[in-house]
Design a protein around this motif. Structure first.
Motif, PDB file in Angstrom:
ATOM      1  N   ASP A 127       0.759  -1.283   0.105  1.00 43.52           N
ATOM      2  CA  ASP A 127       0.336  -0.068   0.317  1.00 43.52           C
ATOM      3  C   ASP A 127       0.601   1.314  -0.479  1.00 43.52           C
ATOM      4  N   ASN A 128       2.335   0.988   0.314  1.00 47.48           N
ATOM      5  CA  ASN A 128       3.095   2.142   0.380  1.00 47.48           C
ATOM      6  C   ASN A 128       2.666   3.787   1.088  1.00 47.48           C
ATOM      7  N   ASP A 129       1.450   2.940   2.327  1.00 46.35           N
ATOM      8  CA  ASP A 129       1.240   4.211   3.495  1.00 46.35           C
ATOM      9  C   ASP A 129       2.296   4.714   4.119  1.00 46.35           C
ATOM     10  N   ILE A 130       2.967   4.256   4.393  1.00 42.28           N
ATOM     11  CA  ILE A 130       3.312   4.106   6.000  1.00 42.28           C
ATOM     12  C   ILE A 130       5.066   5.955   5.433  1.00 42.28           C
ATOM     13  N   VAL A 131       3.995   6.215   6.354  1.00 38.42           N
ATOM     14  CA  VAL A 131       5.275   7.859   6.578  1.00 38.42           C
ATOM     15  C   VAL A 131       6.777   7.550   6.950  1.00 38.42           C
ATOM     16  N   GLY A 132       7.079   8.518   6.033  1.00 38.17           N
ATOM     17  CA  GLY A 132       8.956   8.671   6.681  1.00 38.17           C
ATOM     18  C   GLY A 132      10.143   8.411   5.397  1.00 38.17           C
ATOM     19  N   THR A 133       8.796   7.538   4.850  1.00 37.63           N
ATOM     20  CA  THR A 133      10.393   6.829   3.244  1.00 37.63           C
ATOM     21  C   THR A 133       9.444   7.291   2.234  1.00 37.63           C
ATOM     22  N   ASP A 134      10.138   7.474   1.611  1.00 38.64           N
ATOM     23  CA  ASP A 134       9.315   6.849  -0.158  1.00 38.64           C
ATOM     24  C   ASP A 134       8.745   6.146  -0.780  1.00 38.64           C
ATOM     25  N   ALA A 135       9.587   5.295  -0.141  1.00 42.59           N
ATOM     26  CA  ALA A 135       9.274   3.517  -0.511  1.00 42.59           C
ATOM     27  C   ALA A 135       8.776   2.646   0.365  1.00 42.59           C
ATOM     28  N   SER A 136       7.877   1.582   0.309  1.00 42.07           N
ATOM     29  CA  SER A 136       8.283   0.280   1.087  1.00 42.07           C
ATOM     30  C   SER A 136       7.701  -0.621   0.266  1.00 42.07           C
ATOM     31  N   ILE A 137       8.915  -1.970   1.090  1.00 39.88           N
ATOM     32  CA  ILE A 137       9.185  -3.529   0.631  1.00 39.88           C
ATOM     33  C   ILE A 137       7.885  -3.751   0.195  1.00 39.88           C
ATOM     34  N   VAL A 168      -8.255  -2.624  -7.446  1.00 39.66           N
ATOM     35  CA  VAL A 168      -7.122  -3.174  -6.986  1.00 39.66           C
ATOM     36  C   VAL A 168      -6.790  -2.866  -5.360  1.00 39.66           C
ATOM     37  N   MET A 169      -5.992  -2.809  -4.901  1.00 41.43           N
ATOM     38  CA  MET A 169      -5.299  -3.490  -2.436  1.00 41.43           C
ATOM     39  C   MET A 169      -5.799  -1.727  -2.810  1.00 41.43           C
ATOM     40  N   GLY A 170      -6.079  -1.643  -1.654  1.00 41.90           N
ATOM     41  CA  GLY A 170      -6.178   0.063  -1.153  1.00 41.90           C
ATOM     42  C   GLY A 170      -6.977   0.066  -0.453  1.00 41.90           C
ATOM     43  N   ARG A 171      -7.116  -0.376   1.229  1.00 38.55           N
ATOM     44  CA  ARG A 171      -8.118   0.069   1.308  1.00 38.55           C
ATOM     45  C   ARG A 171      -8.411   1.495   2.306  1.00 38.55           C
ATOM     46  N   ASP A 172      -7.184   2.084   2.606  1.00 42.24           N
ATOM     47  CA  ASP A 172      -7.364   3.312   3.276  1.00 42.24           C
ATOM     48  C   ASP A 172      -6.533   4.168   2.021  1.00 42.24           C
ATOM     49  N   VAL A 173      -5.907   3.574   1.800  1.00 43.82           N
ATOM     50  CA  VAL A 173      -4.664   4.558   0.322  1.00 43.82           C
ATOM     51  C   VAL A 173      -5.095   4.304  -0.561  1.00 43.82           C
ATOM     52  N   GLY A 174      -4.992   4.743  -2.009  1.00 47.54           N
ATOM     53  CA  GLY A 174      -4.918   4.713  -3.540  1.00 47.54           C
ATOM     54  C   GLY A 174      -3.977   5.364  -3.879  1.00 47.54           C
ATOM     55  N   TRP A 175      -2.059   5.068  -3.466  1.00 45.20           N
ATOM     56  CA  TRP A 175      -1.514   4.720  -3.900  1.00 45.20           C
ATOM     57  C   TRP A 175      -1.672   3.324  -5.021  1.00 45.20           C
ATOM     58  N   ILE A 176      -1.611   2.399  -4.930  1.00 50.52           N
ATOM     59  CA  ILE A 176      -1.095   1.165  -5.747  1.00 50.52           C
ATOM     60  C   ILE A 176      -2.217   1.376  -7.254  1.00 50.52           C
ATOM     61  N   ALA A 177      -3.690   2.268  -6.396  1.00 54.44           N
ATOM     62  CA  ALA A 177      -4.472   2.587  -7.548  1.00 54.44           C
ATOM     63  C   ALA A 177      -4.005   4.077  -8.865  1.00 54.44           C
ATOM     64  N   ILE A 178      -3.559   4.829  -7.985  1.00 62.25           N
ATOM     65  CA  ILE A 178      -2.944   5.822  -9.177  1.00 62.25           C
ATOM     66  C   ILE A 178      -1.823   5.999  -9.328  1.00 62.25           C
ATOM     67  N   MET A 307      12.739   2.897  12.459  1.00 60.90           N
ATOM     68  CA  MET A 307      12.753   1.966  11.416  1.00 60.90           C
ATOM     69  C   MET A 307      13.840   2.865   9.970  1.00 60.90           C
ATOM     70  N   VAL A 308      14.339   2.143   9.132  1.00 58.99           N
ATOM     71  CA  VAL A 308      15.231   2.453   7.950  1.00 58.99           C
ATOM     72  C   VAL A 308      13.798   3.369   7.337  1.00 58.99           C
ATOM     73  N   ALA A 309      14.336   3.755   6.352  1.00 56.29           N
ATOM     74  CA  ALA A 309      13.135   4.842   5.776  1.00 56.29           C
ATOM     75  C   ALA A 309      14.636   4.719   4.035  1.00 56.29           C
ATOM     76  N   LEU A 310      13.657   5.345   2.950  1.00 50.92           N
ATOM     77  CA  LEU A 310      13.966   6.088   1.925  1.00 50.92           C
ATOM     78  C   LEU A 310      13.870   7.381   2.210  1.00 50.92           C
TER      79      LEU A 310
END
Length: 346
Positions: A127-137, A168-178, A307-310
């Motif tokens: 979902d890529n919904d974690i703040v503080g990192t530009d991308a998640s695994i 597509v998946m995305g419960r609260d955020v639409g990063w995959i969709a957009i 947490m490690v972050a990009l």
């Protein structure tokens, strides 16, 4: 010699094994032993661990899922569970735990860290919904999978003059969709962050039809608001134990309503868990590797509760409490950018 534990929690995604491999191999270079904790927090409670060696992580880089298994266990739900964690930390001589997870798993990691357990977090979520990192695994692989599906659906939509709705998946955020919607050339992108009306959606699709474009692709995130389609909120009896909606296919509901209003044949494809499976993209393999190496370095430096972050291209660390303070949502500016290129109605 220090002993590091590593666990994966929450939903699976491509790239988890690459992160595990990186922790093990970086640990070896730093004279550390690594213990794999099976099935997320539950394994740390039960003391279900296995030694991880260079040999045991050989060949897992391209493998999807997680060799350690996963669960959605809350390690602080019961007092005795946390007591077992403390006991197992001593029993196995664990100096620190690397927790690879999404917002739920990392929120638990924050709480456990605040109780004195040395924790380093690694963000993973499609979902890529974690703040503080530009991308998640896992995010890049999911977007790639969805984009490829949209590319395939374009050909059948155009051939049969249909509207195809892609959920597509995305419960609260639409990063995959957009992201996949832009990459795949979708004609409408509907996400939880932005309310829409059926009148507006059908008007836009009809404008394409009247302009001679006799097909359309509509991408909708599973968490898009039901009330926008004219449906009531989800009752409690179809929610899970965490209070989350058990999704019943908002794409199907949208497809039926579009067909009813427009009189154009409409088909629906729900991609579901195929978005989380399979081999990680090269980007996710490299990102997971960098995160795993950075986690071991933070352990060496004693920077626990982080947490490690990009950040752009650079790897940095952020406090866990900041990383799970809120969700990273699609901002209005980015959605407006998408609207400039989707549809092709003029």
């Amino acid at each position: 010699m220090k002993t590091i534990g590593v666990l994966t929690g929450g939903g699976d995604c491509p790239g988890l094994n690459a992160a595990i491999r990186a922790v093990v191999r970086a640990g070896i270079r730093k004279d550390c032993e690594t213990l794999g904790i099976r099935n997320g927090w539950q394994g740390l409670i039960d003391g279900d661990v296995e030694p991880l060696t260079d040999f045991s992580v050989s060949g897992i880089l391209p493998k999807g899922g997680t060799i350690l298994g996963t669960s959605r266990t809350n390690p602080l739900k019961e007092v005795r569970d946390f007591q077992k964690i403390q006991q197992n930390m001593k029993k196995f001589g664990l100096h620190a735990i690397v927790v690879v997870g999404g917002d739920g798993t990392l929120a638990a990691a924050r709480d456990v860290a605040e109780k004195g357990i040395p924790i380093i977090g690694i963000p993973k979520t499609i979902d890529n919904d974690i703040v503080g990192t530009d991308a998640s695994i896992g995010f890049d692989t999911a977007v790639t999978t969805v984009t490829e599906a949209i590319d395939r659906l374009h050909t059948t939509a155009e051939s049969h003059h249909r509207i195809i709705v892609v959920e597509v998946m995305g419960r609260d955020v639409g990063w995959i969709a957009i992201m996949a919607g832009i990459a795949g050339g979708a004609d409408e992108i509907l996400i939880p962050e932005v309310h829409f009306t059926m009148e507006e959606v059908c008007k836009n699709l009809m404008a394409r039809y009247e302009a001679g474009k006799k097909f359309s692709i509509v991408v909708i995130a599973e968490g898009a608001h039901r009330e926008d389609i004219g449906l009531p909120p989800v009752p409690d009896h179809i929610r899970d134990e965490c209070g989350h909606e058990k999704f019943v296919g908002v794409g199907n509901l949208l497809g039926k309503e579009i067909e009813r209003r427009m009189g154009v044949e409409t088909r629906v494809t729900i991609l579901g868990h195929v978005q989380r499976g399979g081999s990680p993209t090269p980007y996710d393999r490299v990102l997971a590797t960098r995160f795993g190496v950075a986690a071991v370095q933070l352990i060496q430096e004693g920077k626990f509760g982080t947490m490690v972050a990009l950040d752009g291209y650079r790897i940095r660390s952020v406090p866990l409490r900041d990383a799970v303070s809120r969700q990273k949502t699609v901002d209005a500016g980015f959605y407006e950018l998408a609207k400039l290129v989707i549809g092709g109605r003029k």
